[in-house]
Design a protein around this motif. Structure first.
Motif, PDB file in Angstrom:
ATOM      1  N   LEU A  48      -5.794 -11.047  -0.102  1.00 30.31           N
ATOM      2  CA  LEU A  48      -6.302  -9.850  -0.774  1.00 30.31           C
ATOM      3  C   LEU A  48      -6.578  -8.777   0.274  1.00 30.31           C
ATOM      4  O   LEU A  48      -7.486  -8.913   1.090  1.00 30.31           O
ATOM      5  N   GLN A  49      -5.777  -7.694   0.205  1.00 27.94           N
ATOM      6  CA  GLN A  49      -5.920  -6.602   1.158  1.00 27.94           C
ATOM      7  C   GLN A  49      -6.002  -5.270   0.416  1.00 27.94           C
ATOM      8  O   GLN A  49      -5.347  -5.079  -0.603  1.00 27.94           O
ATOM      9  N   HIS A  50      -6.821  -4.378   0.947  1.00 24.56           N
ATOM     10  CA  HIS A  50      -6.968  -3.028   0.421  1.00 24.56           C
ATOM     11  C   HIS A  50      -6.612  -2.024   1.512  1.00 24.56           C
ATOM     12  O   HIS A  50      -6.312  -2.404   2.646  1.00 24.56           O
ATOM     13  N   ILE A  51      -6.683  -0.757   1.153  1.00 23.80           N
ATOM     14  CA  ILE A  51      -6.338   0.324   2.085  1.00 23.80           C
ATOM     15  C   ILE A  51      -7.559   1.209   2.260  1.00 23.80           C
ATOM     16  O   ILE A  51      -8.220   1.568   1.287  1.00 23.80           O
ATOM     17  N   LYS A  52      -7.841   1.563   3.498  1.00 26.53           N
ATOM     18  CA  LYS A  52      -8.900   2.522   3.783  1.00 26.53           C
ATOM     19  C   LYS A  52      -8.256   3.803   4.302  1.00 26.53           C
ATOM     20  O   LYS A  52      -7.645   3.816   5.365  1.00 26.53           O
ATOM     21  N   LEU A  53      -8.385   4.880   3.515  1.00 25.07           N
ATOM     22  CA  LEU A  53      -7.844   6.182   3.881  1.00 25.07           C
ATOM     23  C   LEU A  53      -8.956   7.088   4.370  1.00 25.07           C
ATOM     24  O   LEU A  53     -10.121   6.924   3.991  1.00 25.07           O
ATOM     25  N   PRO A 113       4.269  -8.973   0.530  1.00 23.49           N
ATOM     26  CA  PRO A 113       4.362  -9.915   1.662  1.00 23.49           C
ATOM     27  C   PRO A 113       4.291  -9.225   3.024  1.00 23.49           C
ATOM     28  O   PRO A 113       3.907  -9.862   4.010  1.00 23.49           O
ATOM     29  N   ALA A 114       4.671  -7.968   3.075  1.00 27.36           N
ATOM     30  CA  ALA A 114       4.659  -7.256   4.358  1.00 27.36           C
ATOM     31  C   ALA A 114       3.283  -6.711   4.713  1.00 27.36           C
ATOM     32  O   ALA A 114       3.108  -6.175   5.809  1.00 27.36           O
ATOM     33  N   PHE A 115       2.309  -6.847   3.817  1.00 25.61           N
ATOM     34  CA  PHE A 115       0.963  -6.362   4.122  1.00 25.61           C
ATOM     35  C   PHE A 115       0.381  -7.138   5.293  1.00 25.61           C
ATOM     36  O   PHE A 115       0.487  -8.369   5.369  1.00 25.61           O
TER      37      PHE A 115
END
Length: 394
Positions: free
Chosen positions: A248-253, A315-317
């Motif tokens: 489980l990954q998210h993005i921080k902008l 999968p590339a995350f």
């Protein structure tokens, strides 16, 4: 004659300037219903929602890294990722064990000596008690049988034995108190060395850090920008790195504070990974921070942190991968709008320069939604009106 012509030319140029720029040289914009689209571009990186931090073990001093797994390597549950040097702890354990054995020997010897001294005092006291009992039992104070001097000598001997018996009792009691204090001191030293031994043993047991779950190993940089390596000294509690959960990954902008108007949770986001710009992905805004913060010391701008939840895990995350994103703040069709560069303000009132024939007049306008380049016109202008893109009055 020349002195008369020059002032005339100067006055002519001032008159031309006061009339404003010719209409043909002023860039203009014609109003027509268009789509008002407010989008914000931002950059950031992926991060794992769940991550276990790796800290140096709590100890009485710094530790040295003896062995460490490579950064970005995949780890499995129970795999050893960091091992610290055991030389100092083994030395401390030997010293504490030796000291503990010495204190135990001193305590045993002291206890034996005290028991012997107490036994001797007890025997002396018993002997004096029997002598006193014998002197009391066979004391003859009849002057017809014994002389006065013998009677006085017997009485003095009896008093002496009584005093000696009292003294031996006091000496035995004092010795017991003194012996108890010495034993308590030795017990305190023994407990201290036992604590040092336990600390060394617990430190030896904590020299290995194992992965709690499957993930990837990431290192933390120190204040000098250096990452952990073999032989590096770390202090108790220092963060060495982390093992993020890749499931489980998210993005921080990071969005410039001045451009963050209108950001809210639930807005759609289009993004690409910098390493694979051809792969278009989507997500939504999960959280927007309320307070801006500086990113670099030399950058005066402040940035708003925006957390984005991808629509699906790819999968590339990988944590730390750079992301370029576009946040779709607002989008409306058939909106009468003007460029922001054509809007001016005076006394808290917005206005534009509206073309009237061959000249321009100041026209007050009421504005609505805004994008980074245009603003919605609520009143003051109509379709096919033409406005100047520069400030005519400047």
């Amino acid at each position: 004659m020349k002195q008369i012509i020059i002032p005339s030319l100067a006055m002519l140029s001032l008159l031309l300037a006061s009339c404003g720029e010719p209409t043909s040289t002023v860039p203009t914009f014609e109003l027509s219903p268009q789509r008002l689209q407010h989008q914000i571009s931002a950059e950031g990186e992926l991060f794992a929602v769940n991550a276990v931090s790796i800290h140096a073990p709590a100890s009485r001093g710094p530790r040295f890294i003896y062995e460490i797994s490579p950064e970005f390597s995949e780890v499995t549950p129970g795999q050893r990722v960091v091992t610290f040097d055991a030389t100092q702890l083994q030395r401390e354990k030997r010293q504490a064990g030796t000291a503990l054995a010495g204190v135990a020997a001193d305590k045993s010897k002291k206890l034996t000596d005290q028991q012997g001294d107490l036994l001797k005092l007890g025997l002396d006291r018993l002997l004096v008690k029997r002598e006193f009992s014998f002197a009391d039992q066979f004391n003859i104070d009849d002057v017809q049988i014994r002389s006065r001097l013998e009677i006085l000598d017997s009485m003095q001997n009896k008093e002496f034995l009584a005093d000696k018996q009292h003294y031996l009792g006091w000496q035995q009691q004092s010795f017991q108190q003194k012996s108890q204090g010495e034993l308590e001191l030795l017990q305190l030293q023994q407990d201290q060395q036992q604590s040092l031994l336990s600390q060394a043993e617990s430190g030896l047991n904590a020299l290995e850090i194992k992965a709690p779950h499957k993930g990837i190993l990431l290192f933390e940089t120190n204040w000098r920008g250096e990452k952990p390596e073999v032989g590096r000294m770390v202090f108790p509690g220092d963060k060495i790195g982390s093992i993020p959960d890749l499931s489980l990954q998210h993005i921080k902008l990071q969005v410039i504070e001045q451009e963050a108007k209108g950001l809210t949770a639930g807005q759609q986001v289009r993004f690409v990974m910098a390493a694979d710009p051809g792969l278009q992905l989507r997500g939504k805004v999960l959280k927007v921070s309320q307070v801006g913060r500086s990113r670099e010391r030399r950058d005066p701008r402040k940035y708003i942190d925006v957390v984005v939840e991808p629509a699906a895990q790819h999968p590339a995350f990988m944590p730390g991968k750079k992301i370029r994103a576009t946040i779709e703040v607002n989008s409306r069709d058939d909106v009468l709008q003007v460029p922001l560069q054509a809007i001016f303000s005076a006394e808290q009132q917005s206005y534009v320069w509206k073309q009237q024939g061959s000249s321009f007049e100041k026209q007050s306008v009421s504005l609505g939604e805004k994008s980074l380049t245009h603003a919605e016109v609520l009143s003051g202008l109509a379709v096919e009106d033409r406005i100047a893109l520069i400030d005519i009055g400047s």
